[in-house]
Scaffold this motif. Structure first.
Motif, short mmCIF file in Angstrom:
data_model
loop_
_atom_site.label_atom_id
_atom_site.label_comp_id
_atom_site.label_asym_id
_atom_site.label_seq_id
_atom_site.Cartn_x
_atom_site.Cartn_y
_atom_site.Cartn_z
N GLU A 262 0.82 -1.15 0.01
CA GLU A 262 0.03 0.14 -0.05
C GLU A 262 1.07 1.31 -0.01
O GLU A 262 0.53 2.26 -0.57
CB GLU A 262 -0.96 0.00 1.47
CG GLU A 262 -1.99 1.22 1.18
CD GLU A 262 -2.81 0.82 0.02
OE1 GLU A 262 -3.31 2.27 -0.20
OE2 GLU A 262 -3.42 -0.02 -0.56
N GLN A 263 1.90 1.40 0.74
CA GLN A 263 2.89 2.29 0.63
C GLN A 263 3.37 2.71 -0.71
O GLN A 263 3.97 4.04 -0.91
CB GLN A 263 4.23 2.03 1.68
CG GLN A 263 3.78 1.80 3.03
CD GLN A 263 2.76 2.48 3.62
OE1 GLN A 263 2.91 3.99 3.57
NE2 GLN A 263 1.81 1.86 4.06
N ARG B 237 1.84 3.37 -3.01
CA ARG B 237 0.76 4.17 -3.76
C ARG B 237 0.66 5.62 -3.18
O ARG B 237 -0.25 6.48 -3.49
CB ARG B 237 -0.90 3.87 -3.83
CG ARG B 237 -0.77 2.33 -4.51
CD ARG B 237 -2.17 1.52 -4.41
NE ARG B 237 -2.29 0.65 -5.08
CZ ARG B 237 -3.12 -0.51 -4.77
NH1 ARG B 237 -3.84 -0.43 -3.53
NH2 ARG B 237 -2.84 -1.74 -5.28
N LYS B 238 1.65 5.82 -1.93
CA LYS B 238 1.42 6.97 -1.27
C LYS B 238 2.40 8.21 -1.86
O LYS B 238 3.13 7.75 -2.59
CB LYS B 238 1.86 6.91 0.15
CG LYS B 238 1.10 5.47 0.83
CD LYS B 238 -0.19 6.20 1.35
CE LYS B 238 -0.98 4.98 2.22
NZ LYS B 238 -2.54 5.44 2.47
N TYR C 170 4.67 9.62 -0.63
CA TYR C 170 6.10 9.72 0.09
C TYR C 170 6.64 8.11 -0.31
O TYR C 170 7.30 7.65 0.50
CB TYR C 170 5.86 9.76 1.50
CG TYR C 170 4.97 8.92 2.09
CD1 TYR C 170 5.13 7.66 2.50
CD2 TYR C 170 3.69 9.48 2.45
CE1 TYR C 170 4.13 6.85 2.88
CE2 TYR C 170 2.72 8.60 3.42
CZ TYR C 170 3.11 7.30 3.57
OH TYR C 170 2.14 6.62 4.14
N ALA C 171 5.89 7.65 -1.36
CA ALA C 171 6.51 6.24 -1.76
C ALA C 171 8.04 6.02 -1.97
O ALA C 171 8.73 5.16 -1.60
CB ALA C 171 5.76 5.88 -2.95
#
Length: 193
Positions: free
Chosen positions: A11-12, A14-15, A17-18
């Motif tokens: 999931e990170q 897609r952030k 701050y990936a």
């Protein structure tokens, strides 16, 4: 619990701050974290192929730095390193690993750094066995760079279909790669000096 952690790492990717999260995961995976950075690297490259090699460079640099932490854990905090190996179910193979490292340490780092085997096992063991630090750093740069840049290249060039094929046949590709390395090593040994 491991599946939840895997999903959280995925999931990170897609952030906003990936890229920073990718660096943290790459660093941590080389010393104590159970989820490989490929879980983030793959979707990030697929969504931004123009940044594929940048992401691979981030993975490589952070993984090497994390490898130094793993080495330090093994070298300076051997009981902690042994505990981590026990948690990962590898403490019982300690003596066999020691003999293997003493005879073929560089090859162990190169080969295992390319495979899905948790890299932290190698970094902690290298510290416990007092493997040459400069050589360790050089080998980490080579093996982690090859792995992450290869993932980036495959995904950037052929996309998800090729990744799926590689994942299905990972064992075969690993055996072929090891065979090529062993053949190269044997050829070098047979060449008269």
């Amino acid at each position: 619990m491991l599946r939840k952690l895997y999903d959280w790492v995925f999931e990170q990717a897609r952030k906003p701050y990936a890229e920073k999260a990718l660096a943290v995961v790459s660093f941590a995976e080389s010393s104590f974290f159970p989820i490989p950075p490929d879980v983030m690297l793959a979707p990030m490259v697929l969504s931004r192929p123009d940044r594929a090699y940048r992401y691979a460079a981030v993975c490589t640099a952070a993984s090497v730095l994390g490898g130094l932490l793993g080495y330090a854990i093994g070298f300076f905090l051997e009981p902690v390193g042994m505990w981590l190996l026990a948690v990962m179910g590898k403490a019982d193979t300690f003596e066999a690993s020691k003999a293997l490292f003493q005879q073929h340490g560089a090859w162990v780092i190169l080969i295992k750094g390319l495979t899905p085997i948790p890299f932290k096992l190698i970094t902690i063991a290298a510290g416990i066995f007092s493997f040459s630090l400069p050589l360790f750093i050089a080998l980490c740069v080579i093996t982690r760079g090859l792995r992450f840049f290869l993932v980036a290249f495959v995904l950037k060039t052929w996309g998800p279909a090729m990744l799926e094929m590689v994942e299905k046949r990972l064992a075969l590709f690993t055996v072929i790669g090891i065979a090529v390395l062993v053949a190269a090593f044997a050829a070098v040994k047979l060449i008269p000096h």
